[in-house]
Design an enzyme around this catalytic site. Structure first.
Site, mmCIF file in Angstrom:
data_model
loop_
_atom_site.group_PDB
_atom_site.id
_atom_site.type_symbol
_atom_site.label_atom_id
_atom_site.label_comp_id
_atom_site.label_asym_id
_atom_site.label_seq_id
_atom_site.Cartn_x
_atom_site.Cartn_y
_atom_site.Cartn_z
ATOM 1 C CG HIS A 45 -1.673 -1.242 1.444
ATOM 2 N ND1 HIS A 45 -2.923 -1.490 0.928
ATOM 3 C CD2 HIS A 45 -1.301 -2.360 2.116
ATOM 4 C CE1 HIS A 45 -3.312 -2.703 1.306
ATOM 5 N NE2 HIS A 45 -2.344 -3.257 2.012
ATOM 6 C CB SER A 71 14.131 21.503 -15.554
ATOM 7 O OG SER A 71 13.318 22.651 -15.700
ATOM 8 C CE LYS A 100 12.692 18.561 -11.194
ATOM 9 N NZ LYS A 100 11.474 18.951 -11.900
ATOM 10 C CD GLU A 112 9.907 11.625 -15.437
ATOM 11 O OE1 GLU A 112 8.962 12.403 -15.615
ATOM 12 O OE2 GLU A 112 11.082 12.001 -15.262
#
Ligand code: ARG
Length: 468
Positions: A161, A288, A294, A301
């Site tokens: 969970h 980024s 970043k 992804e």
């Protein structure tokens, strides 16, 4: 008989001229099926050898056709072959050019239809593709095993969970993916056995009246199973319209992509500042355009994101086949881009994920800090009470009360005193707190498949051996 110069050979005789430009544009497949060229030529070489054997081609014609096809193959490989959209597809392009150069090329299509030809080409192509994919998957498995071995002593919280559950070796977590990938390999190899069946000789729908030697063609193209038996399709109508093998491949690949998306998600979570378990090398991350600080895990992804297209390809193929009347219908031309896209996507994704993992370091101190949470061993404390003779249900209740007490007093679970523990239940003895020694706790988990110290070492060794 007059043939319009602009008309493809499939229209000569029956039609007064070529198709309208927009029809040609709508129906062509050369813009994508050119990729089948190598397998189309291999199939034609085998068909020609068989036509020679049954006396349709003379020795000289066979030699000329073989030379012509090989030469065209070399030109395509070198990027020098001119594909003509007006010739519709890869099959017609190659045959037309061969016949232009070698008159005997006009005999090559004897007892063959593009319907059995395209079924053959896709099967040959997919056979190679599956083998290449299996190699990439093995590389990804090796990358996971290597990362586990390099960090064999690293323990992290395991989650259910997405809540901290019980401690596990990082290697155990990584080996879970090795197991999933192994099942993917098994499914792909099983699919391969049904891809590896020769449909040539089925003609357009009903075979041929000519005495073809189907076994010879199949042997030349290595359509042979593990037992050495030649594999031929057994029903010509099924053979020209069957795309089950493509659906099976798309399904096995979709599940592979789903597995990789889960691994990708773990990596994405683990490189976040909140977890900080992993650090991916700069070359395998991106920045980024706005935020200078970043460093993004874009490979993971995109691996996660591309799964959507791979699942979509499976749906597209199933929908394409649903309710299709027997036998070949032009709808089937739409299978290729879906199969190509799935194969390209899962192969690249598998390769890039392996490369990323091979360039990833584990932050041992962040993992150790997370794994030192004593609450991860609450179940071990219940097991302790079971060892003292308490039934598990009451033991679960007692430890629940201990956890509540720790929360109330603002102490970590392992900082409670023996008196406090005994205040909850007198069964706790002076050895109760030793349960919270992570090292001994991990040594105790030695069931087959459990994340115990010895067991994980054994599993790592097993995979190292199996993948070598
Ligand atoms: N380009 C076609 C395909 O991919 C080849 C078979 C065409 N057959 C036909 N009868 N038009 O399905």
């Amino acid at each position: 008989m007059s043939t319009n110069k602009k008309s493809p050979v499939s229209r000569s005789g029956r039609f007064a001229g070529g198709p309208a430009a927009e029809v040609a544009q709508f129906t062509e497949s050369i813009s994508f099926d050119w990729r089948l060229w190598k397998h189309d030529i291999l199939g034609s070489l085998a068909h020609a050898a068989m036509l020679k054997k049954i006396g349709v081609l003379t020795r000289a014609e066979h030699i000329a056709i073989t030379r012509g096809l090989n030469k065209i193959g070399l030109e395509i490989r070198a990027g020098k072959f001119k594909w003509k959209p007006e010739l519709e597809d890869v099959h017609m392009n190659i045959e037309a050019e061969l016949t232009r150069r070698v008159p005997a090329g006009a005999k090559l299509h004897t007892a063959r239809s593009r319907n059995d030809q395209v079924a053959l080409d896709v099967r040959l192509w997919l056979r190679d593709e599956i083998k290449m994919l299996l190699k990439e998957i093995a590389d990804l498995q090796r990358a996971l095993v290597a990362l586990g071995e390099k960090n064999a002593d690293v323990i992290i919280p395991g989650y259910t969970h997405l809540q901290r559950a019980q401690p596990v070796y990082l290697a155990h977590h990584l080996l879970a993916y090795v197991e999933m990938l192994e099942r993917d390999c098994e499914r792909l190899w099983d699919c391969h056995s049904r891809v590896n069946v020769c449909p040539l000789g089925s003609g357009a729908i009903a075979g041929s009246t000519l005495p073809l030697d189907r076994r010879l063609v199949a042997k030349l193209l290595n359509f042979v199973n593990d037992a050495g038996e030649v594999q031929l399709t057994q029903n010509s109508m099924d053979a020209v319209s069957d795309r089950d093998f493509a659906v099976e491949f798309a399904a096995a690949a979709a599940l592979l992509a789903v597995h990789i998306s889960r691994l990708a998600e773990d990596v994405i979570i683990w490189v976040s500042a909140e977890f900080n378990y992993l650090k991916i090398a700069d070359a395998y991350t991106t920045g980024s355009s706005l935020m200078p600080q970043k460093k993004n895990p874009d490979i993971a992804e995109l691996a996660r994101g591309k799964t959507g297209c791979v699942v979509g390809n499976l749906m597209a193929l199933l929908t394409l086949l649903k309710g299709l009347p027997m036998t070949y219908n032009r709808d089937l031309q739409e299978d290729k881009e879906r199969i190509f896209d799935t194969a390209d996507t899962v192969r690249a994704t598998t390769r890039l994920m392996a490369a990323m993992l091979n360039n990833t370091k584990v932050n041992k101190s962040a993992c150790a800090a997370a794994a030192s949470d004593p609450a991860l061993l609450a179940t071990d404390l219940a097991d302790y009470l079971v060892r003292k003779g308490m039934a598990f249900r009451p033991a679960h209740h007692v430890v629940g009360a201990v956890v509540a007490l720790a929360e109330k007093t603002g102490k970590p679970l392992n900082q409670l005193t023996l008196a406090e523990l005994q205040g909850v239940n007198p069964t706790f003895g002076h050895d109760a707190l030793s349960v919270f020694n992570l090292k001994t706790a991990m040594a105790k988990r030695n069931l087959t498949g459990a994340p115990g110290t010895k067991e994980v070492a054994k599993q790592l060794a097993r995979w190292r051996e199996q993948l070598s």
